[in-house]
Design an enzyme around this catalytic site. Structure first.
Site, PDB file in Angstrom:
ATOM      1  CB  CYS A  50      -0.939   0.001   1.204  1.00 24.60           C
ATOM      2  SG  CYS A  50      -0.087  -0.096   2.797  1.00 24.60           S
ATOM      3  CG  ASN A  51       2.620   2.924   3.028  1.00 26.57           C
ATOM      4  OD1 ASN A  51       1.714   3.705   2.728  1.00 26.57           O
ATOM      5  ND2 ASN A  51       2.771   2.470   4.257  1.00 26.57           N
ATOM      6  CB  SER A 107       8.841   1.734   6.963  1.00 30.09           C
ATOM      7  OG  SER A 107       9.274   0.539   6.366  1.00 30.09           O
ATOM      8  CD  GLN A 114       3.881  -4.706  10.496  1.00 29.95           C
ATOM      9  OE1 GLN A 114       4.677  -3.776  10.420  1.00 29.95           O
ATOM     10  NE2 GLN A 114       3.253  -5.019  11.616  1.00 29.95           N
ATOM     11  CD  GLN A 118       4.057  -5.396   3.343  1.00 29.21           C
ATOM     12  OE1 GLN A 118       4.932  -4.524   3.354  1.00 29.21           O
ATOM     13  NE2 GLN A 118       2.791  -5.114   3.607  1.00 29.21           N
TER      14      GLN A 118
END
EC number: 1.2.1.70
Length: 419
Positions: A50-51, A107, A114, A118
């Site tokens: 998502c980022n 991040s 997380q 991923q």
């Protein structure tokens, strides 16, 4: 072979662009195959969350512009609009970027764990699709090793810096093992979902989810083997909860001090840990004055988070030092590949010469030549064969004034300097 990393993230692109460039899980394999089949990359891994969306690829010829053009067409975004949000790293910079991402240094939340999972998933998808080879296989395995070292040797991930994580960590400090505890989660938004995930990962014994829309509560509870109730049923289940985490948009308190006092009485004064993340607050502040009640507001957690963030920033400095060293290690391995291939070619040539001379020697023995004569032939022929080319090249180097080759030969063959 050149290594490139091309991508965008939460610092370079708004969510509207990140959504358009995102690769859904079911599309990644097709995208990977498309890049290989079009011969745009020899090796490629796509990391898409998502980022961030990032492509790590190795190729001998194609440039970053080729990949950006492909991205532009694939997602139907004008080239210039897309380019404005992209970053491009090559060689050592690409390696460093991947290591920093995997260690949580790039991040939104510094040190969050997380992203490593991923990246591991993205790599496994690429391996299953057959789009990785020696370079990216080595790079990603090296990345996972470095991320583990950073987690082990620094405090980068030990201090919670998200509200949900901080809430769960405080619960652990109060109760220790959560496997025998019950939690009541009030609300079903992103923060409560994240808190549920953290509790589940820490082996919470039992979970109750309360929400105004019961169906949404059921969806969340089902994912974590809990059960759902309505907001009106909270008072009936409050005494069951050792941990209460609440985050709703209610304009008035949902849980009163009187209800908590009654729950404590039913629990025979076994403590209740309550984290009220909501603004306005979901729990009457007076509940914090009750015995055996540990009530924390979002402001209390923010103090913990800020202190922990400072701790992570100090750990990040050490992590950067580890990464700098590990980038050099990977570059050294990469640089050795050409030398390894050269050594292989040299050995193959030597083996060919050996087979040719040995076969000739066997024929000489079959024709009655003496063993002494055959041994002399083998030694003489192999010596001349091995030395002919180096001697010819050194002689030519002397004629051409190539002192660098002469110096290299002395080092390579460990010859004395006759100057």
């Amino acid at each position: 072979m050149q290594l490139l990393a091309i991508g965008l993230n939460h610092t370079t692109a708004p969510v509207e662009i990140r959504e358009r460039v995102n690769f859904s899980p079911e599309r990644i394999q097709a995208a990977l195959h498309d890049l290989i089949e079009r011969e745009l990359a020899q090796e490629v891994v796509i990391v898409s969350t998502c980022n961030r969306t990032e492509l790590y690829y190795g190729d001998k010829n194609n440039t970053a512009e080729v990949i950006i053009t492909w991205l532009s067409h694939y997602h139907n975004i004008p080239y210039q609009q897309l380019q404005n949000h992209l970053y491009i790293y090559s060689q050592a910079s690409a390696i460093r970027h991947l290591l920093r991402v995997a260690c949580g240094l790039n991040s939104m939340i510094l040190g969050e764990p997380q992203i490593l999972g991923q990246i591991k998933s993205a790599y496994q998808v690429a391996r299953a699709a057959g789009t990785t080879s020696r370079l990216l296989n080595k790079l990603f395995e090296h990345t996972f090793s470095v991320a583990k070292q950073v987690r082990t040797d620094t405090e980068i991930g030990s201090s919670p810096v998200s509200v949900a994580f901080a809430a769960v960590r405080l619960a652990q400090q109060i109760f220790g093992d959560l496997s025998t505890q019950s939690a009541l989660l009030i609300g079903a938004g992103e923060t409560i979902e994240l808190a549920a995930r953290h509790l589940h990962e820490n082996r919470l014994g039992r979970m109750i989810v309360a929400n105004r829309t019961v169906e949404r509560a059921r969806q969340l509870a089902k994912e974590f083997a809990g059960y759902a109730i309505s907001l009106e049923e909270i008072s009936l289940h409050l005494a069951e909860a050792d941990i209460v985490i609440t985050s709703t948009a209610s304009p008035i308190p949902i849980v009163t001090a009187a209800e908590i006092k009654q729950a404590i009485k039913i629990r025979k004064h076994r403590p209740i840990f309550i984290v009220d993340i909501a603004v306005p607050r979901d729990v009457e502040p007076a509940a914090g004055e009750l015995e055996d009640v540990y009530l924390y507001s979002v402001d209390d957690l923010n103090e913990v988070i800020q202190e922990n963030l400072r701790s992570r920033e100090q750990a990040a400095l050490k992590a950067e030092e580890i990464i700098d060293t590990q980038v050099l290690h990977f570059i050294s391995w990469w640089n050795s590949l050409d030398t390894i291939e050269l050594i292989c070619h040299l050995r193959e040539r030597a083996q060919d010469n050996r087979h040719r001379v040995v076969n000739k020697a066997k024929r000489m023995l079959d024709n009655g030549k003496s063993p002494y004569e055959v041994v002399d032939y083998i030694a003489h022929t192999l010596t001349n064969t091995l030395m002919h080319s180096p001697c010819a090249q050194l002689r030519q180097a002397g004629y051409d004034g190539r002192d660098d080759l002469v110096t290299a030969a002395r080092q390579l063959f460990q010859l004395p300097d006759n100057t």
